[in-house]
Scaffold this active site. Structure first.
Site, PDB file in Angstrom:
ATOM      1  N   ASP A  28       0.869  -1.175   0.000  1.00  0.00           N
ATOM      2  CA  ASP A  28       0.000   0.000   0.000  1.00  0.00           C
ATOM      3  C   ASP A  28       0.906   1.224   0.000  1.00  0.00           C
ATOM      4  O   ASP A  28       1.375   1.659   1.058  1.00  0.00           O
ATOM      5  CB  ASP A  28      -0.901  -0.005   1.238  1.00  0.00           C
ATOM      6  CG  ASP A  28      -1.770   1.241   1.326  1.00  0.00           C
ATOM      7  OD1 ASP A  28      -2.178   1.750   0.265  1.00  0.00           O
ATOM      8  OD2 ASP A  28      -2.024   1.714   2.454  1.00  0.00           O
ATOM      9  N   GLU A  93      -1.516  -1.332  -4.641  1.00  0.00           N
ATOM     10  CA  GLU A  93      -2.720  -0.516  -4.771  1.00  0.00           C
ATOM     11  C   GLU A  93      -2.452   0.600  -5.771  1.00  0.00           C
ATOM     12  O   GLU A  93      -1.402   1.225  -5.741  1.00  0.00           O
ATOM     13  CB  GLU A  93      -3.123   0.070  -3.423  1.00  0.00           C
ATOM     14  CG  GLU A  93      -4.499   0.714  -3.438  1.00  0.00           C
ATOM     15  CD  GLU A  93      -4.999   1.065  -2.043  1.00  0.00           C
ATOM     16  OE1 GLU A  93      -5.699   0.239  -1.440  1.00  0.00           O
ATOM     17  OE2 GLU A  93      -4.664   2.157  -1.567  1.00  0.00           O
ATOM     18  N   ASP A 166      -2.041   1.016   7.570  1.00  0.00           N
ATOM     19  CA  ASP A 166      -1.334   0.902   6.292  1.00  0.00           C
ATOM     20  C   ASP A 166      -0.923  -0.547   6.031  1.00  0.00           C
ATOM     21  O   ASP A 166      -0.993  -1.033   4.899  1.00  0.00           O
ATOM     22  CB  ASP A 166      -0.091   1.803   6.289  1.00  0.00           C
ATOM     23  CG  ASP A 166      -0.403   3.217   6.729  1.00  0.00           C
ATOM     24  OD1 ASP A 166      -0.889   3.994   5.901  1.00  0.00           O
ATOM     25  OD2 ASP A 166      -0.178   3.534   7.912  1.00  0.00           O
TER      26      ASP A 166
END
Length: 215
Positions: A28, A93, A166
């Site tokens: 991420d 992502e 996260d």
């Protein structure tokens, strides 16, 4: 330079359903905040977490350009994780479209060094939008961070909720790819079964009995 590692004692899988375990490194990416990472393994029946954590940007008081230092650290971290776990794929992502142009460009640079580390190691990379990840893992494309964390914890059978958020997001990205890959595998297997040539079906069909008229 790297944040402390979070690990889970590995429990051996039973015989994999498809004869092969799928290992995925989920990432991420972030610019101002921490870049989360998580390594997930699946045997086709269940998933387990191998490692997760988050890398925060270096202190602004450090020498050199902060962004350049952060990009270097992220590249080094991803390369290290790939060497250690040899994942089958790296899932990242994608850039959030609602970000302003400056932030989006910087986030693209972070994604760039992640994809570079994967390419240098010869590992395939995959991108998923935040909505796609949430819909796949939590069943709702607008799920909140707490919902995602709880679903990640449940799917991976973790005793604690993964922190920080996260890192939980990175695990969710990895789980998203696992589900996508397994769906594609099942679809391919089904297609292989049903796509029998018509000629073969005709040859294997028993001949119809003929009725002869007798004069």
């Amino acid at each position: 330079m790297f944040s402390p590692r979070r690990t889970l004692s590995a429990v051996p899988f039973s015989t994999p359903q498809n004869g092969h375990t799928l290992c995925v490194l989920g990432v991420d990416p972030a610019v101002a905040g921490a870049t989360g990472y998580g390594v997930v393994e699946s045997d086709g029946r269940r998933c387990r977490m191998l490692r997760f954590g988050a890398l925060r940007p270096a202190s602004r008081r450090s020498s050199g350009d902060p962004l350049s230092t952060h990009l270097r650290d992220i590249h080094a971290l991803i390369a290290e994780l790939i060497r250690e776990f040899a994942p089958d794929g790296v899932a990242v992502e994608s850039v959030f479209t609602a970000l302003n142009v400056k932030t989006a460009l910087r986030l693209a640079e972070v994604r760039g060094v992640i994809l570079l580390a994967a390419a240098q190691a010869g590992v395939a990379s995959f991108s998923y939008s935040p909505r796609e990840v949430k819909a796949t893992v939590a069943g709702y494309g607008h799920a909140g961070k707490e919902q995602v964390q709880q679903m990640v914890r449940a799917v991976l059978g973790m005793s604690e909720t993964p922190e920080p958020a996260d890192a939980a997001d990175a695990l969710a990205v990895a789980l998203c790819h696992v589900k996508m890959a397994e769906s594609e595998r099942r679809l391919a297997a089904h297609s292989a079964v049903v796509s029998v040539p018509r000629d073969s079906r005709r040859r294997n069909r028993p001949a119809a009995a003929r009725i002869l008229s007798v004069s």
